[in-house]
Each structure stands twice: as C-alpha cells, then as structure tokens.
Design a protein around this motif. Structure first.
Motif, PDB file in Angstrom:
ATOM      1  N   GLN A 177      -9.776  -0.172  -5.602  1.00  0.00           N
ATOM      2  CA  GLN A 177      -8.409  -0.711  -5.672  1.00  0.00           C
ATOM      3  C   GLN A 177      -8.013  -1.151  -4.269  1.00  0.00           C
ATOM      4  O   GLN A 177      -7.487  -0.355  -3.490  1.00  0.00           O
ATOM      5  CB  GLN A 177      -7.479   0.384  -6.212  1.00  0.00           C
ATOM      6  N   PRO A 178      -8.262  -2.408  -3.924  1.00  0.00           N
ATOM      7  CA  PRO A 178      -8.080  -2.866  -2.534  1.00  0.00           C
ATOM      8  C   PRO A 178      -6.654  -2.725  -2.014  1.00  0.00           C
ATOM      9  O   PRO A 178      -6.453  -2.576  -0.811  1.00  0.00           O
ATOM     10  CB  PRO A 178      -8.510  -4.334  -2.589  1.00  0.00           C
ATOM     11  N   THR A 179      -5.673  -2.786  -2.902  1.00  0.00           N
ATOM     12  CA  THR A 179      -4.285  -2.596  -2.475  1.00  0.00           C
ATOM     13  C   THR A 179      -3.616  -1.564  -3.368  1.00  0.00           C
ATOM     14  O   THR A 179      -4.046  -1.309  -4.496  1.00  0.00           O
ATOM     15  CB  THR A 179      -3.497  -3.922  -2.541  1.00  0.00           C
ATOM     16  N   ASP A 228       0.816  -1.214   0.000  1.00  0.00           N
ATOM     17  CA  ASP A 228       0.000   0.000   0.000  1.00  0.00           C
ATOM     18  C   ASP A 228       0.849   1.264   0.000  1.00  0.00           C
ATOM     19  O   ASP A 228       0.336   2.364   0.261  1.00  0.00           O
ATOM     20  CB  ASP A 228      -0.911   0.017   1.236  1.00  0.00           C
ATOM     21  N   ALA A 244      -2.156   9.494   2.547  1.00  0.00           N
ATOM     22  CA  ALA A 244      -2.202   9.532   1.091  1.00  0.00           C
ATOM     23  C   ALA A 244      -1.112  10.431   0.526  1.00  0.00           C
ATOM     24  O   ALA A 244      -0.614  11.342   1.195  1.00  0.00           O
ATOM     25  CB  ALA A 244      -3.573  10.014   0.623  1.00  0.00           C
ATOM     26  N   LEU A 267     -11.009   9.025  -0.906  1.00  0.00           N
ATOM     27  CA  LEU A 267     -10.025   7.962  -0.718  1.00  0.00           C
ATOM     28  C   LEU A 267     -10.697   6.621  -0.438  1.00  0.00           C
ATOM     29  O   LEU A 267     -10.196   5.569  -0.845  1.00  0.00           O
ATOM     30  CB  LEU A 267      -9.067   8.334   0.411  1.00  0.00           C
ATOM     31  N   LEU A 270      -2.558   5.102  -1.809  1.00  0.00           N
ATOM     32  CA  LEU A 270      -3.650   6.047  -1.998  1.00  0.00           C
ATOM     33  C   LEU A 270      -3.077   7.374  -2.486  1.00  0.00           C
ATOM     34  O   LEU A 270      -2.127   7.893  -1.898  1.00  0.00           O
ATOM     35  CB  LEU A 270      -4.413   6.266  -0.696  1.00  0.00           C
ATOM     36  N   ARG A 300     -10.100   3.219  -2.446  1.00  0.00           N
ATOM     37  CA  ARG A 300      -9.740   1.944  -1.816  1.00  0.00           C
ATOM     38  C   ARG A 300     -10.756   0.853  -2.142  1.00  0.00           C
ATOM     39  O   ARG A 300     -10.393  -0.308  -2.346  1.00  0.00           O
ATOM     40  CB  ARG A 300      -9.620   2.141  -0.302  1.00  0.00           C
TER      41      ARG A 300
END
Length: 582
Positions: free
Chosen positions: A223-225, A9, A265, A216, A228, A220
């Motif tokens: 896009q789970p991983t 991440d 982020a 954000l 950010l 997320r």
C-alpha cells in the motif's frame, strides 16, 4: 466527537494529525460491571482508543433470536468508552477468530449440509446480511460521524490467511455501507497475506508482534500511500490445553512497541486486557491436530485476567509517553481479592441420574451431530443397546471432540480427537448392555479451513465391524443447573455435579483452585466460569467479584472423572496459569 479521515499517509481528526494508540478489550470477555474499570485503566496507560470484536454466535444464538442486552450490551460498552474519552475500533466480523468458539460464527450455520463459510455461498451471505441488519442499526448513533466514539470499522478479519476472494470482501463492505456505516473501513492481515486479504479502496493494516520495521515495510510495499497501522500488535499469546503458559518479556515487548511508534505508525495492542472465555466459549486450532484453547484469556497482557496492571502495563506506559500525552492520574494497583480455603462440596448429583432435568432426549437411527440437535455448546450423551456379549472392538468414525465410554454405567475408557483415537477394546457383559458415549465439544476451530467444525459424533459407530443403530441423544448444553437433585453422601460413579457453599463478607475477585480434581466445569452462583483440566497449563479459574454476593454463595463443579477424596476446592487471591517455557 471528531471524525477520522485518511489524508495522504496520515490519519486526521477534524483536520489535525492523529495517531491511533489502541488496545484490545473484548466486552464479551469481561463482566459488564467491570467494563468501566478496564476502560479507565486503558486511558490511564495512555491509550486514546480501544478495539473490540463482536461475537456473532453470542448475539444471534439462533436464527430467530438476537441479543444486545446484559453482558452483550455493546451500545452500553461503547457509551462507557465515550464517557471515558476513548475512541473505538469496531471489528464486527462476521468472522473474528479471537481464539473464540468457531471464530464467532454461530454453530447453526453448520446445520446446513455443504455450507461454505466465509465465502459467496448464498446461504452464508443471507445469514450475514440478516445478522448485520440486526446488529448495526442500534450502533449507528455510536459512529463518530454522528457524535459517537467509533472511528473505524473492520471488514472481515485476516481474510488473506483463509482465502483470496476479493468479491466476498467487497460484498461485506457494501453491506456495511448499505446499512449506514460511513466511517472509514479497514482490513487487517499478517504481512505475508496482504496480497490475498486486502480490498482495493479500503485501508489495509498489518498484524505482527515483532520485527516491526519489516512488517511495516511489507505494508508500505503493498500500500504505497496511506497511514501505517499494526491492528494486532501481539504483546502476548494464548494458551492451549497440554501446552505451557505463554509469556513475553515486558522489556522486549516494549522495545518492539517503541520501534513501531518511532516509525510513525498507529497501533492496536492485542491484547490490552484479554479477560476470560467464560463458559464453553473457548476456541481451538486444527493444523492436522486438534488443539483446544484454555478458558483463561489472560494473554500475558498489560492488564491481567483480573484487571490488575502488570509490569508490561508500566513498560508500555513509559513508551507511549514518548509519543503521546499520558494522563498524570495515579494508576490503580492490584485490586482486592477474596480467599477461602478448603471449601467443602458435600452434596452431589450424578449426571446420568439427572438427565430429565437437563434436556429432552431425541431418538434417531444414527447419531445426530450437535448442529442437527440445535445445540451450540456443552455435551451430548449418546445411548444405544449392544446386541452381543463378550470381547469387542468399538470404533467411532469421527469424534468431536472427546468421548467418555460407559457400558452399563461403568467407565470403560476415553477416546480423544486430539490424539487421533478412534477405537477401544472392551468387554460387553451381556447382550442388551447399554452403551453410553458422553461427547464433549471442547471448542470449535476458530482459524483456517477447519472452521467447518461440526460437533458430537460424525459418521458411524461400529461394534466388531457392524454399525450400531437405534440411538437416543441427550443434548446437554448445561444452560441451567436449577433442576439437579443433590444429595449428601458418597457420589456415584461417573460424571457428577458437586455442590457446596461459602460465605463472603465483601465481594471481590478470586480464583478457584481444584487440586486433585481431573476435568470438568465450574459455576459460581449459576455463572459458568469455564473449564478445568488437570493436564494444564491452566490450574485456576477466575471469578469476577460482581459474581459474588454478601453472605452465602454457591459453587458447583462438574467432575467428569474423579474428584479427590476430600471433595474440597480453594478460593485464592492469585491465579495459577501453569509453568512457562524457559
């Protein structure tokens, strides 16, 4: 320089955690002699990166012409960023939006009937491939993988707001990779468009200016991983003619930035420094009504149009200091400004009397568009002979974007696309009277499906229901005013160039104010500043200090309607971008 990696991440640089704290700084909206100053102020605010779009339409103004020099010397800009210790996010398009003419897509694409921009249309793809093949090789040494400052490269721009053709995005990504771009690629979209505009296997980022937590969270969820990032944190906004000057409270914007950074982020401020859409390069929007954008791209940014730090600069610097090291060097304050009031423009040159000096005429049975004439920006003067006399109704099927109407040299009226106007009643003095239509391209649409925005006269021109034929077109791109024949004395009726001089001891930034003037364009020492219009909100034009020189300087104003009686302008130390909405 270190190489950007995506690990889980997080971003890393050479294995160390890294947060991108970037700001938008478009080299093509800033005089090249001022690039280093703006980059230094970016670093002093605490930015570690700057972002820039690349305008295809300036770099490749014709299919067989490519420029990467002077004010378009992107390699030099990247080298200056590296020398300042800044990284770069590069957004080469081919489409960039940016409130820029046509979203950066060159107008010559539209000379192909039926072309589908931003799609798998083969004509478009071939043009993009040629553009990238010219642009990218000189930039490869500036990629971080080869010791340069460019950390990452964007694929297209907010594509989800336009279409959902994943194959097109994949094609563009393959083009970039095939030409040697080996740094991370990314896309950016507004939160609601992420499902349409992202590319599997490419980092997705989001654009928003408020409600950071919600934006954000949407990123997320999609896009789970992955890191950010907000690629366009809108800390201000652009202005349109006839609107108000848009501002955003520094404290409120800083609070939103604090929330975003507090969530871990990365960010790119849009804009850190907006600059100016010099000349005819402003864009437009068309959501059922055409709305051209003003020349100033001040954007209420942390650095204002002339590069001076604002209250927003100080507020953002304080927020960034909570999350990253901020240089302790003193921040430069307001730069020197030049003033000269009541500059007389005593010489004049009527546009209609100087047509041979401005371009060669083209004849055709029916009106030709700008694209058919091989013209990007400016005006086209259409001319034909009227067959009958008396009261008449003149109808223009499609005006792009504003037509001034003259019969035998006398002004009759104006028809504007923005007002959905197509017809005007007039009296023709005699059979054989000359009809002239001066049509201005006020900026090609830069957002949405209306980007297929051909200019000039489209369709028929009719008098009392009968089509008028036998046209002479005078393309007026106004690249150079060198051939104009100026005289003293009262100016002629109609569009007129007015010229005067002023003396400068020490060149410095200034702002041209034109109280009492109506609409037109301004050049200083041949440098095209942009457009003015009494409807506002913008009421001044920025003059970069490097445009001026010690001693005599020349200013030329094209007034399309009527200047005030004294024919003077002011050079003032401060701008007037118009009233804000309370």
């Amino acid at each position: 320089m270190p190489v950007l990696q995506i690990e889980g991440d997080n971003f890393t640089l050479d294995g160390e955690p890294f947060r991108i704290i970037s700001g938008g700084l478009h080299y093509f909206r800033v005089h090249p002699d001022q690039w280093a100053d703006r980059l230094r102020k970016a670093r002093l605010m605490g930015l570690n990166t700057v972002e820039t779009y690349v305008p295809w339409n300036l770099h490749q103004p014709r299919p067989d012409t490519f420029r990467l020099d002077a004010e378009l010397d992107l390699p030099a800009f990247l080298d200056l960023a590296a020398a300042e210790g800044l990284y770069v996010l590069l957004r080469p398009g081919p489409y960039i939006c940016a409130e820029w003419e046509g979203g950066g897509l060159p107008s010559w694409l539209l000379s192909t009937p039926g072309i589908r921009l931003r799609s798998q249309d083969q004509t478009y793809l071939d043009a993009v491939a040629d553009y990238f093949s010219r642009l990218l090789p000189p930039l490869l040494d500036r990629l971080a993988t080869r010791g340069g400052p460019v950390l990452a490269v964007q694929v297209e721009n907010e594509y989800g707001a336009y279409d959902d053709d994943t194959a097109h995005l994949a094609h563009l990504a393959d083009l970039l990779r095939g030409l040697g771009v080996d740094v991370p690629l990314f896309t950016c979209d507004q939160p609601g468009d992420l499902a349409r505009g992202t590319l599997p296997g490419t980092l997705a980022t989001a654009n928003f200016g408020s409600q950071s937590r919600r934006g954000l969270a949407a990123l997320r969820a999609h896009q789970p991983t992955g890191p950010l990032m907000c690629t366009e944190f809108w800390n201000g906004w652009f202005d349109r003619w006839g609107g108000h000057h848009v501002t955003r409270d520094p404290a409120q914007a800083a609070q939103e930035l604090d929330e975003l950074l507090g969530m871990g982020a990365s960010v790119n401020l849009y804009m850190f420094h907006g600059g100016t859409s010099f000349g005819f390069t402003n864009g437009a929007n068309d959501k059922h009504t055409y709305r051209p954008t003003v020349s100033s791209y001040d954007y209420d940014a942390p650095l204002d149009e002339s590069g001076d730090p604002t209250d927003k600069y100080d507020a953002f610097r304080e927020v960034i200091a909570k999350y990253a090291p901020v240089p302790t060097d003193p921040v430069p304050r307001r730069g020197a400004k030049f003033t000269a009031l009541g500059v007389a423009l005593a010489e004049s040159a009527a546009l209609f009397d100087n047509l041979p000096a401005l371009g060669a005429p083209v004849t055709a049975e029916r009106p030709l568009t700008m694209e058919q004439l091989g013209q990007d920006f400016g005006f086209v003067l259409y001319e034909t002979v009227l067959p009958t006399a008396g009261p008449a109704l003149l109808e223009l099927e499609d005006i792009r974007d504003r037509a001034q109407i003259f019969v035998d040299g006398q002004p009759v009226g104006v028809l504007e696309r923005e007002n959905h106007e197509h017809a005007i009643a007039l009296v023709v003095p005699r059979a054989g009277s000359v009809l002239r239509l001066l049509v201005e391209n006020q900026g090609r649409v830069n957002y949405g499906p209306a980007i297929h925005d051909r200019k000039g006269l489209l369709g028929q021109v009719r008098l009392n229901g009968t089509e008028l034929t036998g046209w002479t077109q005078h393309p007026l791109p106004l690249h150079s005013l060198d051939g104009l024949a100026f005289t003293s004395g009262p100016p002629a009726v109609g569009p007129v160039f007015h010229r005067g001089t002023f003396d400068v001891d020490v060149p410095a930034d200034t702002f041209v104010h034109l109280p009492g003037w109506t609409k037109g364009n301004v050049w200083v020492n041949g440098f095209h500043l942009g457009r003015f219009w009494s409807r506002g909100p913008q009421r001044s034009l920025y003059v970069p200090g490097p445009v001026l020189r010690p001693g005599p300087n020349e200013i030329t104003v094209l007034e399309l309607h009527a200047a005030h009686l004294a024919r003077t302008i002011d050079l003032r130390a401060t701008p007037d971008l118009g009233p804000t909405e309370e």
